[in-house]
Design a protein around this motif. Sequence first.
Motif, PDB file in Angstrom:
ATOM      1  N   SER A 167      40.991  35.809  38.158  1.00  0.00           N
ATOM      2  CA  SER A 167      41.600  34.644  38.811  1.00  0.00           C
ATOM      3  C   SER A 167      42.114  33.688  37.744  1.00  0.00           C
ATOM      4  O   SER A 167      41.471  33.496  36.715  1.00  0.00           O
ATOM      5  CB  SER A 167      40.549  33.943  39.665  1.00  0.00           C
ATOM      6  OG  SER A 167      40.982  32.630  39.971  1.00  0.00           O
ATOM      7  N   GLY A 204      39.501  32.550  44.041  1.00  0.00           N
ATOM      8  CA  GLY A 204      39.921  31.581  43.032  1.00  0.00           C
ATOM      9  C   GLY A 204      39.211  30.243  42.995  1.00  0.00           C
ATOM     10  O   GLY A 204      38.479  29.954  42.060  1.00  0.00           O
ATOM     11  N   GLU A 208      44.809  43.979  37.536  1.00  0.00           N
ATOM     12  CA  GLU A 208      43.760  44.322  38.513  1.00  0.00           C
ATOM     13  C   GLU A 208      43.188  45.711  38.228  1.00  0.00           C
ATOM     14  O   GLU A 208      41.963  45.918  38.275  1.00  0.00           O
ATOM     15  CB  GLU A 208      44.344  44.331  39.938  1.00  0.00           C
ATOM     16  CG  GLU A 208      44.555  42.946  40.515  1.00  0.00           C
ATOM     17  CD  GLU A 208      45.464  42.976  41.747  1.00  0.00           C
ATOM     18  OE1 GLU A 208      45.403  43.960  42.514  1.00  0.00           O
ATOM     19  OE2 GLU A 208      46.228  42.009  41.931  1.00  0.00           O
ATOM     20  N   GLU A 222      41.963  39.171  44.817  1.00  0.00           N
ATOM     21  CA  GLU A 222      42.595  40.489  44.632  1.00  0.00           C
ATOM     22  C   GLU A 222      41.813  41.305  43.598  1.00  0.00           C
ATOM     23  O   GLU A 222      41.643  42.512  43.737  1.00  0.00           O
ATOM     24  CB  GLU A 222      44.041  40.339  44.165  1.00  0.00           C
ATOM     25  CG  GLU A 222      44.968  39.691  45.185  1.00  0.00           C
ATOM     26  CD  GLU A 222      45.070  40.488  46.472  1.00  0.00           C
ATOM     27  OE1 GLU A 222      45.006  41.732  46.410  1.00  0.00           O
ATOM     28  OE2 GLU A 222      45.196  39.870  47.540  1.00  0.00           O
ATOM     29  N   THR A 223      41.360  40.628  42.579  1.00  0.00           N
ATOM     30  CA  THR A 223      40.589  41.306  41.532  1.00  0.00           C
ATOM     31  C   THR A 223      39.333  41.922  42.143  1.00  0.00           C
ATOM     32  O   THR A 223      38.996  43.085  41.877  1.00  0.00           O
ATOM     33  CB  THR A 223      40.222  40.292  40.426  1.00  0.00           C
ATOM     34  OG1 THR A 223      41.412  39.609  40.022  1.00  0.00           O
ATOM     35  CG2 THR A 223      39.590  40.964  39.230  1.00  0.00           C
TER      36      THR A 223
HETATM   37  P1  ADP Z   1      42.639  34.218  43.108  1.00  0.00           P
HETATM   38  O1  ADP Z   1      41.485  34.427  44.012  1.00  0.00           O
HETATM   39  O2  ADP Z   1      42.464  33.063  42.175  1.00  0.00           O
HETATM   40  O3  ADP Z   1      43.964  34.187  43.837  1.00  0.00           O
HETATM   41  P2  ADP Z   1      43.234  36.943  42.471  1.00  0.00           P
HETATM   42  O4  ADP Z   1      42.404  37.928  41.747  1.00  0.00           O
HETATM   43  O5  ADP Z   1      43.361  37.090  43.956  1.00  0.00           O
HETATM   44  O6  ADP Z   1      42.676  35.493  42.123  1.00  0.00           O
HETATM   45  O7  ADP Z   1      44.702  36.911  41.914  1.00  0.00           O
HETATM   46  C1  ADP Z   1      44.992  36.741  40.556  1.00  0.00           C
HETATM   47  C2  ADP Z   1      46.137  37.673  40.204  1.00  0.00           C
HETATM   48  O8  ADP Z   1      46.620  37.309  38.911  1.00  0.00           O
HETATM   49  C3  ADP Z   1      45.707  39.107  40.139  1.00  0.00           C
HETATM   50  O9  ADP Z   1      46.742  39.937  40.618  1.00  0.00           O
HETATM   51  C4  ADP Z   1      45.513  39.322  38.629  1.00  0.00           C
HETATM   52  O10 ADP Z   1      45.663  40.664  38.241  1.00  0.00           O
HETATM   53  C5  ADP Z   1      46.621  38.448  38.081  1.00  0.00           C
HETATM   54  N1  ADP Z   1      46.370  38.003  36.698  1.00  0.00           N
HETATM   55  C6  ADP Z   1      45.177  37.902  36.067  1.00  0.00           C
HETATM   56  N2  ADP Z   1      45.336  37.455  34.819  1.00  0.00           N
HETATM   57  C7  ADP Z   1      46.653  37.249  34.643  1.00  0.00           C
HETATM   58  C8  ADP Z   1      47.460  36.792  33.550  1.00  0.00           C
HETATM   59  N3  ADP Z   1      46.906  36.444  32.388  1.00  0.00           N
HETATM   60  N4  ADP Z   1      48.794  36.710  33.738  1.00  0.00           N
HETATM   61  C9  ADP Z   1      49.342  37.066  34.922  1.00  0.00           C
HETATM   62  N5  ADP Z   1      48.657  37.507  35.979  1.00  0.00           N
HETATM   63  C10 ADP Z   1      47.326  37.601  35.851  1.00  0.00           C
END
Ligand code: ADP
Length: 429
Positions: free
Chosen positions: A268, A413, A345, A369-370
């Motif tokens: 996140s 998040g 992810e 998503e993670t």
């Molecule tokens: P949240 O619950 O905060 O929305 P998520 O895991 O749902 O977190 O979404 C975060 C997204 O950002 C995921 O698709 C993840 O792979 C992506 N992500 C993580 N780190 C980075 C980064 N450094 N740059 C761009 N995207 C990223």
Amino acid sequence: MTLAAKISLGCIADDYTGASDLANTLTRAGLRTVQTIGVPADDLKLPEVDAVVVSLKSRSIEAGLAVSRSRAAGKWLRGRGASHVLFKICSTFDSTDAGNIGPVMDALRADCGEAVVLVTPAFPETGRTVYQGNLFVGAVPLNESPLKDHPLNPMHDSNLVRVLARQSKTQIDLVDLATLTRGAEAVRARLAELSGKGIGAAIIDAVFDRDLETIGLVAVEHRLSVGASGIGLGLARALVSTGKVKSATTSSDRGAAVGGQAACLAGSCSQATLQQIANAERVMPVLHLDPDRILTGPSETQRALDWAKERLSQGPVLIASSATPADVAALQARHGRDAAGQAIEQTMADIAESLVKSGVRRLIIAGGETSGAVVDRLRIPGFLVGAEIAAGVPVLRAVGAEAGDMLLALKSGNFGGPEFFSDALGLMR
Ligand code: ADP
């Protein structure tokens, strides 16, 4: 774990986060609750539980598919002894004239032979109230709320009697607040009257939290209801107050310690998560992945695993891809938003899979998503919901996982306090 005794409440949720929210609500109300990912295998062994929430992704798929998946879930739950099934929908009644609330309700009703189904998305403590069949989101009717512009299910009518009538083959009527306020007996009489007229489902008003208790008392005598976590709370309270379920205190429900190594993964990039990672640096080793290297090859995964291997025997570690909004935007500009998100992810899932293979049994994941990518990869069929680490984020004990006994925390998040990672580790023994 033994094959479970009969469950008291079965739930079918039309999306995963709604399922988690409901499972958490039921647990807080004293029900030992398992949330499954999809319809479980027939031979899934459950611990002793009072409720099972089957999570589907059926809110916005084609209605026929939503019906067949929901019916399979209903069959599984009835097979485990559930005399009442709650079809859990969104508290803003997300749906279109094609479904899927009406078609799924009709099919589940036919399968269990229910006369009149009670329906309400009300959950006053979260600002969802229903009056004269009209759903309010906070202070405004549904059709004036942001839901009017929802990309998949724009809601242009706040009158749920009309909304459901357009989706269902049965006739829909109303149990109004005046009737509800006179108590459970008055609601029963109204349902008998509606049943006599051949009405198949009734929207029931609820404006105050106590209304959910009356609704729960009546609904639990039926085979099927439809609603959000609010009616779930009402049903749980009714099961406890009528003695059908002996309320489990969270502490006695924590179960045996799992032990093993502990690791945190953060994908996140939310403000809250960035702060939580900064605070975690004070108490555990933190590895910041290089997102560009993730996008260009597998070596970053191996670097993370080597780094973790050197440290895990001394205590928990945190591996993060999280970055500031400016860095995220720059990476997305170089590689494309979806490609970047997906690749990161999958890398997180690769890392989680290898860590679990090498003995990690307590896993804390930041990012919705993670978390989804990791849970899918670990092929965990379900979770027993435990104590709350932070609002909406419980400790989860894996049920039926290939790796055996495991604890997880899945945080979307913005959830959790500034010391979330330490807070979670403190509860995950
Ligand atoms: P949240 O619950 O905060 O929305 P998520 O895991 O749902 O977190 O979404 C975060 C997204 O950002 C995921 O698709 C993840 O792979 C992506 N992500 C993580 N780190 C980075 C980064 N450094 N740059 C761009 N995207 C990223």
